[in-house]
Design a protein around this motif. Structure first.
Motif, PDB file in Angstrom:
ATOM      1  N   PHE A 149       0.806  -1.207   0.000  1.00  0.00           N
ATOM      2  CA  PHE A 149       0.000   0.000   0.000  1.00  0.00           C
ATOM      3  C   PHE A 149       0.848   1.271   0.000  1.00  0.00           C
ATOM      4  N   PRO A 150       0.250   2.381  -0.456  1.00  0.00           N
ATOM      5  CA  PRO A 150       0.936   3.680  -0.365  1.00  0.00           C
ATOM      6  C   PRO A 150       1.050   4.112   1.094  1.00  0.00           C
ATOM      7  N   PRO A 151       1.932   5.071   1.377  1.00  0.00           N
ATOM      8  CA  PRO A 151       2.263   5.424   2.770  1.00  0.00           C
ATOM      9  C   PRO A 151       1.080   5.736   3.685  1.00  0.00           C
ATOM     10  N   ILE A 152       0.162   6.604   3.237  1.00  0.00           N
ATOM     11  CA  ILE A 152      -0.956   6.978   4.113  1.00  0.00           C
ATOM     12  C   ILE A 152      -1.819   5.767   4.434  1.00  0.00           C
ATOM     13  N   ALA A 153      -2.127   4.975   3.412  1.00  0.00           N
ATOM     14  CA  ALA A 153      -2.933   3.769   3.624  1.00  0.00           C
ATOM     15  C   ALA A 153      -2.201   2.794   4.538  1.00  0.00           C
ATOM     16  N   THR A 154      -0.886   2.688   4.351  1.00  0.00           N
ATOM     17  CA  THR A 154      -0.086   1.812   5.210  1.00  0.00           C
ATOM     18  C   THR A 154      -0.179   2.250   6.665  1.00  0.00           C
ATOM     19  N   GLY A 155      -0.069   3.552   6.885  1.00  0.00           N
ATOM     20  CA  GLY A 155      -0.163   4.075   8.242  1.00  0.00           C
ATOM     21  C   GLY A 155      -1.502   3.769   8.883  1.00  0.00           C
ATOM     22  N   LEU A 156      -2.573   3.916   8.117  1.00  0.00           N
ATOM     23  CA  LEU A 156      -3.907   3.650   8.645  1.00  0.00           C
ATOM     24  C   LEU A 156      -4.098   2.163   8.961  1.00  0.00           C
ATOM     25  N   ILE A 157      -3.596   1.310   8.071  1.00  0.00           N
ATOM     26  CA  ILE A 157      -3.732  -0.130   8.289  1.00  0.00           C
ATOM     27  C   ILE A 157      -2.896  -0.576   9.481  1.00  0.00           C
ATOM     28  N   LEU A 158      -1.681  -0.034   9.570  1.00  0.00           N
ATOM     29  CA  LEU A 158      -0.821  -0.417  10.685  1.00  0.00           C
ATOM     30  C   LEU A 158      -1.356   0.098  12.023  1.00  0.00           C
ATOM     31  N   SER A 159      -2.234   1.082  11.951  1.00  0.00           N
ATOM     32  CA  SER A 159      -2.904   1.521  13.175  1.00  0.00           C
ATOM     33  C   SER A 159      -3.730   0.388  13.766  1.00  0.00           C
ATOM     34  N   ALA A 160      -4.143  -0.539  12.880  1.00  0.00           N
ATOM     35  CA  ALA A 160      -4.905  -1.696  13.365  1.00  0.00           C
ATOM     36  C   ALA A 160      -4.065  -2.564  14.274  1.00  0.00           C
ATOM     37  N   VAL A 161      -2.766  -2.655  13.970  1.00  0.00           N
ATOM     38  CA  VAL A 161      -1.889  -3.435  14.835  1.00  0.00           C
ATOM     39  C   VAL A 161      -1.799  -2.769  16.204  1.00  0.00           C
ATOM     40  N   LEU A 162      -1.650  -1.446  16.188  1.00  0.00           N
ATOM     41  CA  LEU A 162      -1.648  -0.719  17.450  1.00  0.00           C
ATOM     42  C   LEU A 162      -2.984  -0.880  18.169  1.00  0.00           C
ATOM     43  N   ALA A 163      -4.074  -0.909  17.373  1.00  0.00           N
ATOM     44  CA  ALA A 163      -5.399  -1.093  17.956  1.00  0.00           C
ATOM     45  C   ALA A 163      -5.478  -2.420  18.689  1.00  0.00           C
ATOM     46  N   ALA A 164      -4.971  -3.467  18.038  1.00  0.00           N
ATOM     47  CA  ALA A 164      -5.004  -4.788  18.645  1.00  0.00           C
ATOM     48  C   ALA A 164      -4.185  -4.833  19.925  1.00  0.00           C
ATOM     49  N   ILE A 165      -3.029  -4.199  19.872  1.00  0.00           N
ATOM     50  CA  ILE A 165      -2.141  -4.189  21.040  1.00  0.00           C
ATOM     51  C   ILE A 165      -2.762  -3.397  22.182  1.00  0.00           C
ATOM     52  N   MET A 166      -3.215  -2.193  21.863  1.00  0.00           N
ATOM     53  CA  MET A 166      -3.689  -1.287  22.902  1.00  0.00           C
ATOM     54  C   MET A 166      -4.994  -1.753  23.533  1.00  0.00           C
ATOM     55  N   SER A 167      -5.867  -2.387  22.738  1.00  0.00           N
ATOM     56  CA  SER A 167      -7.143  -2.821  23.289  1.00  0.00           C
ATOM     57  C   SER A 167      -6.949  -3.831  24.410  1.00  0.00           C
TER      58      SER A 167
END
Length: 498
Positions: A328-346
């Motif tokens: 993915f392009p950078p912005i989309a990558t950042g948004l998708i990788l936020s999901a990993v942070l979401a999983a961790i933080m939840s």
């Protein structure tokens, strides 16, 4: 640093700020005292109950650990684990959720240790103290796994220092947990579960397309000896194929037993608005669990086709991250990788909140300051979040630890110590205080010892759960019958239709 990396970091930063904002928004709601801070006043709706329970459960291993297993050793490990987790989720909602909501409200218990203490009218608070100690022992490594995942995320993508990355991520989790309490944690869990779902579907869909279609993925999987077998597993680095065996299959399925004893999941059942909404929450939870687990396993399969450079050892747990960065392009990558942070933080935030409640509500108030006011307890809870998080960070210093290994250890500890105790407390009329105390101790100690010696190669939750249940049964039968008021409350809950 490249412009692409800057865009990714900006997207992730926006997400982190949004989660802190949720904490700020709910900070007023947590001023009502410990009942509000820990259970949100028992006002969770079915959607938030279901999604926050599952988001706090799935954590970083859904997007990193499980795809990594499917990528590195084949379908067997991942599939048996996913099946066990799906069954465990369903049985937990079916058997525990409604009755625990009714029972905990009836005796006014807002934490799992307090439930055991009040359920058996333990005036000496021995049950409460031992339960709280178990929570602190096993939640610290559990939380450490989440912080370690944050360090791996930023180190893998940007080459950032593992320790610095872990500290920044931990700081955000600590901040919104301290500020907003249970409502903030549950609301962010709902948001994060949605983000996780979208990320899995998007990465899987694009990955299949770039890999040449699902046919190409399955053809590649079939070409690898033992990869699609449920009774064999293969090592990507050596190509060695080994038999899976009954013990290994049983160990993976046994993950489902852990659900009955996970405090951060059980408190969601205690907090739902009414027991009548449990059925709706069950349907929502099961739909999300089945879809997310299947997608996570499939991501690992796609990674075997898409990635030309093999990922070995703990690096296999970054398959989702590497695919996202390349697809993915950078912005989309950042948004998708936020999901990993979401999983961790939840998960990390839920764990910190439960551990804090164990210290403040069950240790501090009971043993040190019996007359402590509600406002004081909330502030003690916030301080304990900082202390517990610091210990978790210390345990997460080694970047070579497998995330799934740390999670499995804590999962087994809670499942064996609290699972049989909770089930028998809810459903067996003759269960006694000393029976439950014996079960909690035997279950927890069995996991600690079995983990060190790895007897038979069997996952420690299996002997821990069985020995704990046996200890409760034997000691309860040898003990005298519970007093009339305890039995009266048990019968009242059993007849309740609320």
């Amino acid at each position: 640093m490249t412009s692409a990396q800057i865009c990714i970091i900006i997207a992730i930063a926006v997400y982190l700020i949004a989660m802190v904002f949720v904490g700020v928004a709910y900070s007023r709601a947590s001023k009502g005292g410990t009942d509000s801070f820990y259970l949100g006043g028992r006002q969770l709706g079915p959607v938030v109950t279901a999604m926050s329970a599952e988001a706090s459960d799935m954590s970083s291993w859904l997007l990193m650990g499980l795809p990594g297993v499917a990528y590195f050793t084949g379908i067997a490990d991942a599939a048996w684990t996913a099946i066990g987790l799906a069954l465990g989720t369903y049985l937990n909602f079916l058997l525990v959720a409604k009755r625990l909501r009714i029972y905990s409200a009836e005796i006014n218990a807002i934490t799992v240790p307090e439930f055991f203490s009040k359920r058996f009218k333990d005036d000496k608070k021995v049950l409460l103290g031992i339960s709280a100690l178990i929570i602190l022992i096993f939640f610290i490594p559990y939380t450490a796994s989440g912080f370690a995942a944050i360090g791996k995320l930023f180190n893998s993508l940007f080459g950032f220092d593992y320790m610095i990355s872990m500290l920044i991520g931990a700081a955000v989790v600590i901040l919104y947990t301290i500020m907003g309490g249970f409502l903030a944690v549950s609301t962010t869990d709902l948001i994060q579960s949605i983000v996780m779902t979208i990320a899995l579907i998007v990465v899987l869909g694009f990955g299949i397309e770039v890999a040449g279609g699902w046919g190409a993925v399955t053809d590649n999987a079939r070409s690898i000896p033992g990869y699609l077998s449920l009774v064999q597993m293969t090592d990507i680095s050596t190509g060695e194929v080994t038999d899976y065996g009954f013990i290994k299959s049983l160990s993976m399925l046994a993950w489902g037993l852990g659900y009955f004893g996970q405090p951060h999941i059980l408190v969601r059942f205690m907090a739902i608005r009414t027991s009548k909404e449990v059925k709706q929450a069950t349907h929502i939870a099961m739909t999300w669990v089945i879809l997310s687990l299947a997608a996570a396993v499939a991501v690992g399969m796609v990674g075997r086709v898409y990635l030309t450079t093999p990922l070995e050892g703990t690096a296999s747990e970054t398959v989702f991250l590497v695919m996202t960065n390349e697809l993915f392009p950078p912005i989309a990558t950042g948004l998708i990788l936020s999901a990993v942070l979401a999983a961790i933080m939840s998960t990390a935030s839920s764990q910190l909140l439960v551990a804090a409640s164990a210290f403040a509500q069950d240790f501090y108030r009971t043993l040190l300051r019996k007359d402590a006011e509600q406002k004081e307890l909330v502030w003690i809870s916030r301080a304990s979040v900082l202390v517990i998080a610091s210990l978790a960070i210390f345990l997460g210093l080694n970047p070579n630890n497998f995330i799934l290994d740390m999670v499995s250890y804590a999962w087994a500890g809670f499942g064996a110590a609290f699972g049989p105790a909770l089930l028998m407390s809810l459903f067996w009329r003759h269960t006694t205080k000393y029976g439950v105390l014996a079960g909690i101790i035997v279950g927890g100690v069995t996991v600690l010892v079995w983990k060190q010696y790895a007897f038979l190669g069997l996952y420690e939750i299996v002997p821990g759960f069985l020995f704990s249940a046996l200890a409760i049964w034997v000691v309860s039968w040898l003990d005298r019958v519970p007093e009339a008021s305890i039995l009266e409350t048990f019968d009242k809950v059993g007849k309740s239709k609320i």
